[in-house]
Design an enzyme around this catalytic site. Structure first.
Site, mmCIF file in Angstrom:
data_model
loop_
_atom_site.group_PDB
_atom_site.id
_atom_site.type_symbol
_atom_site.label_atom_id
_atom_site.label_comp_id
_atom_site.label_asym_id
_atom_site.label_seq_id
_atom_site.Cartn_x
_atom_site.Cartn_y
_atom_site.Cartn_z
ATOM 1 N N HIS A 152 0.830 -1.202 0.000
ATOM 2 C CA HIS A 152 0.000 0.000 0.000
ATOM 3 C C HIS A 152 0.865 1.253 0.000
ATOM 4 O O HIS A 152 1.856 1.334 0.736
ATOM 5 C CB HIS A 152 -0.869 0.047 1.257
ATOM 6 C CG HIS A 152 -2.053 -0.852 1.239
ATOM 7 N ND1 HIS A 152 -1.956 -2.209 1.400
ATOM 8 C CD2 HIS A 152 -3.375 -0.574 1.092
ATOM 9 C CE1 HIS A 152 -3.174 -2.730 1.357
ATOM 10 N NE2 HIS A 152 -4.053 -1.773 1.165
ATOM 11 N N ASN A 207 8.102 -4.413 3.427
ATOM 12 C CA ASN A 207 6.714 -3.995 3.630
ATOM 13 C C ASN A 207 6.248 -4.265 5.052
ATOM 14 O O ASN A 207 5.568 -3.432 5.667
ATOM 15 C CB ASN A 207 5.817 -4.733 2.625
ATOM 16 C CG ASN A 207 4.353 -4.385 2.776
ATOM 17 O OD1 ASN A 207 3.997 -3.248 3.021
ATOM 18 N ND2 ASN A 207 3.497 -5.384 2.638
#
Length: 353
Positions: free
Chosen positions: A199, A230
């Protein structure tokens, strides 16, 4: 008899109090997690899902750019939700009596209401050129790069009130963004690639509202990230920024990959570029309050950075502009822009304001 009634009332009050505060930060929330963890630990070990990997699409696309089969993937993401809704309608409401009491007494369904409409002021955007593909969603705006199948930048306003609530990642699936002219990348492009669907605007920034959190799962908001990156330092930075938003009430965040020709690609249906670096820029600018404006930027390699401190990746915004070729906050007054973009101080953000 009277004493028994009082005891019963106190018991119901204590249960309601516990149910209301069990999901909130604090000693009650910690106690609830500890108790439920004892009973669920064995089951979690065998069934725990990776929170960074949403379910694979129910209907994998066989489409290429511009083909109508993209419709199948976009609509498939809602299939489970629709089925669950229909089943609940047929079977009736099976909620526990305590859930009903909690919702009635404490009005926990008001999480979709916030005191702000999410509009982003012009000064928060990078310079926009003719021909740029700008996609606007309810609480974030981005520039999509068709040649790379990832966004060049994503801007969102982050208020402290957005970061708390009961919205859940749940079974949210990553879905194509129909606003992209020739269609965005697909979730299936990432399947078995070894990369996370990373994201740019974090889902966790919108715990206030399920609709806004779900919106962050558009593939136009996603770029390939190394799993340890991440789930490690990138998540830590996102969490730290949420803490700043709670303290400062309102921030503007610009996030994206560093794009250049020749990047490696992944993808079963599209060529999705794998960035070597990602950046995140945070601006505090509330001139009406009289408080001093601040800006901080991070520039990190897309690789496992275990054991590295996030402040070692703090750079000036000028350095990010040099790496990306973008002009950030171009509509800030020139004197403020020049001063803020030249300096990026970790201590200014971590000390008590």
């Amino acid at each position: 008899m009277k004493s028994n009634r009082i005891i019963l009332i106190l018991i119901f009050f204590a249960i309601g109090y516990l149910l209301y505060y069990k999901d909130k930060a604090g000693p009650i929330g910690d106690f609830w997690k500890t108790v439920t963890g004892v009973f669920n630990s064995k089951d979690n070990n065998s069934k725990e899902k990776n929170p960074y990997k949403a379910p694979e699409p129910d209907n994998e696309a066989t489409a290429t750019k511009g083909q109508s089969q993209y419709e199948d993937v976009a609509t498939a993401t809602n299939k489970k939700e629709k089925q669950n809704t229909e089943e609940n309608t047929d079977k009736g409401d099976n909620s526990s009596i305590f859930d009903k009491i909690k919702d009635k007494v404490f009005d926990t369904d008001t999480q979709e209401n916030t005191s702000d409409n999410g509009d982003i002021p012009d000064f928060a955007f990078p310079a926009i050129n003719r021909g740029d593909e700008i996609i606007k969603h309810k609480n974030y705006t981005l520039r999509y790069e068709e040649d790379y199948e990832v966004p060049a930048w994503v801007v969102h306003k982050l208020r402290g009130e957005y970061t708390t609530g009961h919205a859940s990642r749940g079974d949210n699936q990553f879905i194509p963004d129909r606003q992209v002219k020739d269609n965005s990348a697909l979730s299936g492009d990432y399947s078995n690639s070894g990369y996370d669907r990373g994201h740019m605007v974090p889902a966790g920034d919108f715990k206030c509202c399920q609709e806004l959190m779900t919106e962050t799962f558009y593939m136009s908001n996603i770029a390939p990230q190394v799993p340890d990156f991440n789930r490690g330092i990138w998540e830590n930075i996102e969490s730290r920024i949420r803490g700043w938003a709670v303290r400062d009430e309102e921030l503007y965040v610009v996030t994206g990959p560093v794009l250049k020709k020749g990047l490696p690609t992944i993808g079963r249906y599209n060529n999705v570029a794998v960035p070597e670096y990602f950046y995140k820029i945070v601006l505090f600018h509330q001139p009406k309050t009289g408080k001093k404006s601040r800006m901080i930027a991070f520039l990190l390699p897309n690789e496992s950075l275990q054991g590295k401190r996030m402040n070692s990746f703090v750079v000036s915004v000028d350095e990010v502009e040099k790496a990306t070729g973008l002009d950030f906050f171009s509509k800030l007054p020139a004197d403020i822009q020049i001063k803020l973009e030249a300096n990026s101080s970790w201590s200014e953000w971590t000390k008590i304001q």
